[in-house]
Design a protein around this motif. Structure first.
Motif, PDB file in Angstrom:
ATOM      1  N   LEU A 125       0.629  -1.087   0.048  1.00 43.05           N
ATOM      2  CA  LEU A 125       0.004   0.046  -0.042  1.00 43.05           C
ATOM      3  C   LEU A 125       0.946   1.255   0.066  1.00 43.05           C
ATOM      4  CD1 LEU A 125      -2.577  -1.074   2.846  1.00 43.05           C
ATOM      5  CD2 LEU A 125      -2.891  -1.287   0.345  1.00 43.05           C
ATOM      6  N   VAL A 126       0.460   2.145  -0.682  1.00 39.85           N
ATOM      7  CA  VAL A 126       1.266   3.371  -0.890  1.00 39.85           C
ATOM      8  C   VAL A 126       0.354   4.477  -0.895  1.00 39.85           C
ATOM      9  CG1 VAL A 126       2.710   4.742  -2.204  1.00 39.85           C
ATOM     10  CG2 VAL A 126       3.239   2.338  -2.445  1.00 39.85           C
ATOM     11  N   GLU A 127       0.234   5.417   0.184  1.00 36.48           N
ATOM     12  CA  GLU A 127      -0.268   6.354   0.329  1.00 36.48           C
ATOM     13  C   GLU A 127       0.360   7.774  -0.497  1.00 36.48           C
ATOM     14  OE1 GLU A 127      -0.579   4.658   4.447  1.00 36.48           O
ATOM     15  OE2 GLU A 127       0.940   4.940   2.837  1.00 36.48           O
ATOM     16  N   SER A 128      -0.606   8.853  -0.705  1.00 35.33           N
ATOM     17  CA  SER A 128      -0.113  10.059  -1.548  1.00 35.33           C
ATOM     18  C   SER A 128      -1.214  10.971  -1.328  1.00 35.33           C
ATOM     19  CB  SER A 128       0.090   9.740  -2.961  1.00 35.33           C
ATOM     20  OG  SER A 128      -0.887   9.488  -3.603  1.00 35.33           O
ATOM     21  N   GLY A 129      -0.616  12.471  -1.454  1.00 39.34           N
ATOM     22  CA  GLY A 129      -1.524  13.586  -1.366  1.00 39.34           C
ATOM     23  C   GLY A 129      -1.680  14.316  -0.165  1.00 39.34           C
ATOM     24  N   GLY A 130      -0.618  13.710   0.861  1.00 38.64           N
ATOM     25  CA  GLY A 130      -0.386  14.801   2.051  1.00 38.64           C
ATOM     26  C   GLY A 130       0.005  16.027   1.800  1.00 38.64           C
ATOM     27  N   GLY A 131      -0.070  16.983   2.937  1.00 40.02           N
ATOM     28  CA  GLY A 131       0.628  18.263   2.628  1.00 40.02           C
ATOM     29  C   GLY A 131       0.537  19.150   3.836  1.00 40.02           C
ATOM     30  N   LEU A 132       0.808  20.508   3.660  1.00 44.00           N
ATOM     31  CA  LEU A 132       0.400  21.365   4.530  1.00 44.00           C
ATOM     32  C   LEU A 132      -0.493  22.405   3.968  1.00 44.00           C
ATOM     33  CD1 LEU A 132       1.363  23.404   6.987  1.00 44.00           C
ATOM     34  CD2 LEU A 132       3.236  24.237   5.326  1.00 44.00           C
ATOM     35  N   LEU A 133      -1.413  22.698   4.885  1.00 36.72           N
ATOM     36  CA  LEU A 133      -2.582  23.622   4.406  1.00 36.72           C
ATOM     37  C   LEU A 133      -3.181  24.305   5.701  1.00 36.72           C
ATOM     38  CD1 LEU A 133      -5.605  21.647   3.483  1.00 36.72           C
ATOM     39  CD2 LEU A 133      -3.971  20.716   4.609  1.00 36.72           C
ATOM     40  N   GLN A 134      -3.853  25.470   5.306  1.00 33.35           N
ATOM     41  CA  GLN A 134      -4.633  26.158   6.358  1.00 33.35           C
ATOM     42  C   GLN A 134      -5.855  25.586   6.923  1.00 33.35           C
ATOM     43  OE1 GLN A 134      -4.763  30.222   4.743  1.00 33.35           O
ATOM     44  NE2 GLN A 134      -2.718  30.675   6.065  1.00 33.35           N
TER      45      GLN A 134
ATOM     46  N   GLY B  45      -9.793  25.005   7.560  1.00 31.74           N
ATOM     47  CA  GLY B  45     -10.787  25.099   6.699  1.00 31.74           C
ATOM     48  C   GLY B  45     -10.623  24.551   5.202  1.00 31.74           C
ATOM     49  N   GLY B  46      -9.382  24.109   4.744  1.00 35.20           N
ATOM     50  CA  GLY B  46      -9.061  23.523   3.636  1.00 35.20           C
ATOM     51  C   GLY B  46      -9.479  22.288   3.314  1.00 35.20           C
ATOM     52  N   SER B  47      -9.364  21.822   1.944  1.00 37.83           N
ATOM     53  CA  SER B  47      -9.422  20.247   1.590  1.00 37.83           C
ATOM     54  C   SER B  47      -8.295  19.848   1.123  1.00 37.83           C
ATOM     55  CB  SER B  47     -10.531  20.360   0.672  1.00 37.83           C
ATOM     56  OG  SER B  47     -11.771  20.781   1.357  1.00 37.83           O
ATOM     57  N   LEU B  48      -8.335  18.468   1.458  1.00 37.66           N
ATOM     58  CA  LEU B  48      -7.109  17.363   0.853  1.00 37.66           C
ATOM     59  C   LEU B  48      -7.718  16.204   0.481  1.00 37.66           C
ATOM     60  CD1 LEU B  48      -4.204  18.253   0.501  1.00 37.66           C
ATOM     61  CD2 LEU B  48      -3.851  17.186   2.771  1.00 37.66           C
ATOM     62  N   ARG B  49      -7.279  15.558  -0.534  1.00 33.03           N
ATOM     63  CA  ARG B  49      -7.657  14.217  -0.743  1.00 33.03           C
ATOM     64  C   ARG B  49      -6.299  13.348  -0.910  1.00 33.03           C
ATOM     65  NH1 ARG B  49     -10.442  11.378  -5.977  1.00 33.03           N
ATOM     66  NH2 ARG B  49      -8.360  11.471  -6.930  1.00 33.03           N
ATOM     67  N   LEU B  50      -6.574  12.367   0.231  1.00 35.06           N
ATOM     68  CA  LEU B  50      -5.613  11.152  -0.014  1.00 35.06           C
ATOM     69  C   LEU B  50      -5.829  10.091  -0.797  1.00 35.06           C
ATOM     70  CD1 LEU B  50      -4.910  11.304   4.030  1.00 35.06           C
ATOM     71  CD2 LEU B  50      -3.991  12.743   2.328  1.00 35.06           C
ATOM     72  N   SER B  51      -4.782   9.541  -1.260  1.00 33.21           N
ATOM     73  CA  SER B  51      -5.010   8.254  -2.397  1.00 33.21           C
ATOM     74  C   SER B  51      -4.189   7.227  -1.464  1.00 33.21           C
ATOM     75  CB  SER B  51      -4.682   8.428  -3.658  1.00 33.21           C
ATOM     76  OG  SER B  51      -5.227   9.614  -4.142  1.00 33.21           O
ATOM     77  N   CYS B  52      -4.651   5.841  -1.665  1.00 29.88           N
ATOM     78  CA  CYS B  52      -3.957   4.852  -1.082  1.00 29.88           C
ATOM     79  C   CYS B  52      -3.895   3.826  -2.205  1.00 29.88           C
ATOM     80  CB  CYS B  52      -4.465   4.407   0.105  1.00 29.88           C
ATOM     81  SG  CYS B  52      -3.693   2.670   0.402  1.00 29.88           S
ATOM     82  N   ALA B  53      -2.727   3.522  -3.125  1.00 35.57           N
ATOM     83  CA  ALA B  53      -2.882   2.594  -4.291  1.00 35.57           C
ATOM     84  C   ALA B  53      -2.398   1.146  -3.686  1.00 35.57           C
ATOM     85  CB  ALA B  53      -1.899   2.938  -5.258  1.00 35.57           C
ATOM     86  N   ALA B  54      -2.843   0.043  -3.969  1.00 37.41           N
ATOM     87  CA  ALA B  54      -2.519  -1.134  -3.854  1.00 37.41           C
ATOM     88  C   ALA B  54      -2.020  -1.958  -4.805  1.00 37.41           C
ATOM     89  CB  ALA B  54      -3.660  -1.859  -3.338  1.00 37.41           C
TER      90      ALA B  54
END
Length: 122
Positions: free
Chosen positions: A4-13, A15-24
């Motif tokens: 499993l490999v996650e991606s999509g993390g980051g730094l934000l303020q 109220g913001g939005s983020l989408r994480l993905s996990c590829a298997a």
């Protein structure tokens, strides 16, 4: 063996939005329930969300209900975590996991990704 490999993390303020993905890879993705957990510094790894093998059923921690949504695309061997209205207390390393049971229990998940950092500033 499932990788499993996650991606999509980051730094934000806040109220913001983020989408994480996990590829298997390496296994029959569609036969596994998938879970998302997070771990803040000095704290235990705790449940965030889970999705059944078919994608028809989901579970959420009370702290994220209404803000986070998990989904999966079995044709792409990928599970997602859409995170909206992020708060500083959501700051953590986020892990995806695969297991044979659709559950909130961390111990039921057999395979884990390496994690991706999400940092929410106020």
């Amino acid at each position: 063996q499932v990788q499993l490999v996650e991606s999509g993390g980051g730094l934000l303020q806040a109220g913001g939005s983020l989408r994480l993905s996990c590829a298997a890879s390496g296994g029959t993705f569609s036969s596994y329930a998938m879970g998302w957990f997070h771990q803040a510094p000095g704290k235990e790894r705790t449940f965030v969300a889970a999705i059944s093998w078919s994608g028809k059923s989901t579970l959420y921690a009370d702290s994220v209900k209404g803000r986070f949504t998990t989904s999966r695309d079995n044709a792409k061997n990928t599970v997602y975590l859409q995170m909206n209205s992020l708060k500083p207390e959501d700051t953590a390393v986020y892990y995806c996991a695969a297991g044979g049971r659709f559950t909130r229990s961390r111990d039921a998940y057999t395979y884990w990704g390496q994690g991706t950092q999400v940092t929410v500033s106020s």
